[in-house]
Motif scaffolding. Structure first.
Motif, short mmCIF file in Angstrom:
data_model
loop_
_atom_site.label_atom_id
_atom_site.label_comp_id
_atom_site.label_asym_id
_atom_site.label_seq_id
_atom_site.Cartn_x
_atom_site.Cartn_y
_atom_site.Cartn_z
N VAL A 139 0.85 -1.20 0.00
CA VAL A 139 0.00 0.00 0.00
C VAL A 139 0.88 1.24 0.00
N ASP A 140 0.59 2.17 -0.92
CA ASP A 140 1.31 3.44 -1.00
C ASP A 140 0.45 4.52 -0.34
N ILE A 141 0.92 5.07 0.77
CA ILE A 141 0.12 6.05 1.52
C ILE A 141 0.54 7.49 1.21
N ARG A 142 1.33 7.69 0.17
CA ARG A 142 1.82 9.04 -0.14
C ARG A 142 0.74 9.85 -0.88
N VAL A 143 0.67 11.12 -0.53
CA VAL A 143 -0.14 12.11 -1.24
C VAL A 143 0.76 13.31 -1.45
N GLY A 144 0.97 13.71 -2.71
CA GLY A 144 1.87 14.82 -2.99
C GLY A 144 3.30 14.52 -2.59
N GLY A 145 3.68 13.27 -2.64
CA GLY A 145 5.05 12.88 -2.36
C GLY A 145 5.37 12.63 -0.90
N ARG A 146 4.44 12.83 0.00
CA ARG A 146 4.71 12.59 1.43
C ARG A 146 3.72 11.59 2.00
N ALA A 147 4.17 10.87 3.01
CA ALA A 147 3.32 9.87 3.66
C ALA A 147 2.16 10.58 4.35
N TYR A 148 0.94 10.30 3.92
CA TYR A 148 -0.20 11.09 4.37
C TYR A 148 -1.28 10.26 5.06
N THR A 149 -1.72 9.19 4.43
CA THR A 149 -2.84 8.43 4.97
C THR A 149 -2.35 7.34 5.92
N SER A 150 -3.30 6.60 6.46
CA SER A 150 -3.03 5.39 7.22
C SER A 150 -3.31 4.20 6.30
N CYS A 151 -3.13 2.98 6.79
CA CYS A 151 -3.38 1.84 5.92
C CYS A 151 -3.62 0.58 6.72
N ARG A 152 -3.97 -0.48 5.98
CA ARG A 152 -4.02 -1.82 6.54
C ARG A 152 -3.14 -2.72 5.68
N ALA A 153 -2.21 -3.42 6.32
CA ALA A 153 -1.42 -4.48 5.69
C ALA A 153 -1.84 -5.79 6.35
N PRO A 154 -1.53 -6.93 5.78
CA PRO A 154 -1.98 -8.20 6.37
C PRO A 154 -1.62 -8.32 7.85
N GLY A 155 -2.65 -8.40 8.69
CA GLY A 155 -2.46 -8.54 10.13
C GLY A 155 -2.04 -7.27 10.83
N GLN A 156 -2.01 -6.14 10.10
CA GLN A 156 -1.54 -4.88 10.67
C GLN A 156 -2.49 -3.73 10.32
N VAL A 157 -2.97 -3.06 11.32
CA VAL A 157 -3.71 -1.80 11.15
C VAL A 157 -2.74 -0.70 11.54
N ILE A 158 -2.34 0.14 10.57
CA ILE A 158 -1.25 1.11 10.78
C ILE A 158 -1.82 2.52 10.73
N ILE A 159 -1.80 3.20 11.86
CA ILE A 159 -2.33 4.56 11.97
C ILE A 159 -1.16 5.54 11.89
N ASN A 160 -1.24 6.47 10.95
CA ASN A 160 -0.21 7.48 10.74
C ASN A 160 -0.27 8.53 11.87
N LEU A 161 0.84 8.72 12.55
CA LEU A 161 0.88 9.67 13.67
C LEU A 161 0.48 11.09 13.25
N ASP A 162 0.84 11.49 12.03
CA ASP A 162 0.44 12.82 11.56
C ASP A 162 -1.08 12.99 11.60
N ARG A 163 -1.79 11.99 11.13
CA ARG A 163 -3.26 12.07 11.11
C ARG A 163 -3.83 11.96 12.53
N TRP A 164 -3.20 11.13 13.35
CA TRP A 164 -3.69 10.96 14.72
C TRP A 164 -3.62 12.26 15.50
N ARG A 165 -2.59 13.05 15.25
CA ARG A 165 -2.41 14.29 15.99
C ARG A 165 -3.03 15.50 15.30
N LEU A 166 -3.07 15.50 13.96
CA LEU A 166 -3.45 16.71 13.22
C LEU A 166 -4.79 16.62 12.51
N SER A 167 -5.42 15.44 12.47
CA SER A 167 -6.65 15.26 11.70
C SER A 167 -6.35 15.59 10.23
N VAL A 168 -7.35 16.14 9.52
CA VAL A 168 -7.16 16.53 8.12
C VAL A 168 -7.77 17.91 7.91
#
Length: 287
Positions: free
Chosen positions: A187-216
């Motif tokens: 999964v590519d979570i980049r938007v505009g060249g920077r890691a932006y979103t969160s994702c799910r990989a097999p067995g892993q729910v990965i929450i991006n700290l930027d979104r957790w702290r800053l919302s959108v």
């Protein structure tokens, strides 16, 4: 009549006249004292009525007519105001951490009333500045509902300690680490060249700290509380782990389905962090 008799009669008349004058003077004085300076009680009552002054009563008013101030009720000079919701956390957000994780080693209650139990761990990247126990509690609240995936009646969820058998792990990772972990899962979570979103990989729910702290930005502009975004992103990514795919907005002004990519857009929908609304599964057209 003799001269002496006439003189005696005049003295009696004078005495009577003086007595009458004294009586009249006393009566007038009594009238002034009783009626007041104007001497017209009715006129005074009319003036009081025209000024909207209540007439006085000789009967004492009952105590309930004028309530006494309560000692337990403080006097405030301004009306009470609700605190403004937190839209984003202040301060800089670490873009990279140690790449290692600390775990919330507490076990949690079984969430949901029936169905298969799926167990999960909670982990926070070292160097992120976040507390694993606090993150674990936020994840539990999001997954407990009401409105979460367990409302189906066919699924239950439970947090387990780090070393226990589990179905998946919920990670809170810095943007740099989240990008690598998501890329490893395809999964590519980049938007505009920077890691932006969160994702799910097999067995892993990965929450991006930027979104957790800053919302959108579009949530912040709409003054949507940060807690609402956090609940959404947990339920969205856990929804992927449970097999759900992306959905579209079902109509302008309607709540966004939780599987809609609300981090990127709303497309006329309103923010919604829950997969179940009013006790029923709420979904949109497949993307």
């Amino acid at each position: 009549m003799s001269t002496s008799a006439r003189r005696s009669g005049r003295r009696r008349f004078t005495l009577i006249a003086q007595l009458v004058a004294v009586v009249l003077a006393v009566a007038a004085a009594v009238t002034v004292i009783a009626e007041g300076p104007g001497g017209h009680p009715a006129a005074e009552r009319l003036a009081a009525d025209e000024m909207d002054v209540p007439a006085l009563s000789a009967t004492p008013l009952p105590p309930s007519v004028v309530p006494a101030p309560s000692a337990s009720a403080p006097v405030s000079s301004s009306p009470a105001q609700s605190p403004s919701p937190v839209l984003r956390m202040p301060g800089a957000v670490p873009s990279a951490g140690a790449g290692r994780f600390s775990y919330d080693d507490r076990g949690g209650p079984v969430l949901g009333r029936a169905g298969e139990v799926r167990r999960y761990r909670v982990a926070v990247e070292v160097g992120s500045g976040e507390d694993a126990a606090a993150f674990g509690e936020a994840v539990r609240v999001a997954l407990a509902g009401p409105g979460s995936w367990v409302d189906s009646g066919r699924l239950r969820l439970q947090q387990v300690p780090a070393g226990a058998s589990r179905d998946f792990t919920v990670y809170l990772a810095t943007a740099g680490t989240a990008r690598r972990m998501c890329a490893d899962g395809g999964v590519d979570i980049r938007v505009g060249g920077r890691a932006y979103t969160s994702c799910r990989a097999p067995g892993q729910v990965i929450i991006n700290l930027d979104r957790w702290r800053l919302s959108v930005p579009h949530f912040v502009r709409a003054r949507v509380p940060l807690q609402t975004y956090r609940t959404y992103v947990v339920n969205h990514e856990v929804g992927h782990q449970l097999g759900h795919r992306h959905e579209r907005c079902p109509g302008s002004g309607r709540p966004a389905p939780v599987m809609m990519q609300q981090t990127l857009f709303l497309n006329g929908c309103t923010p919604n962090p829950w997969p179940y609304v009013g006790g029923r599964r709420y979904a949109g057209p497949p993307l």
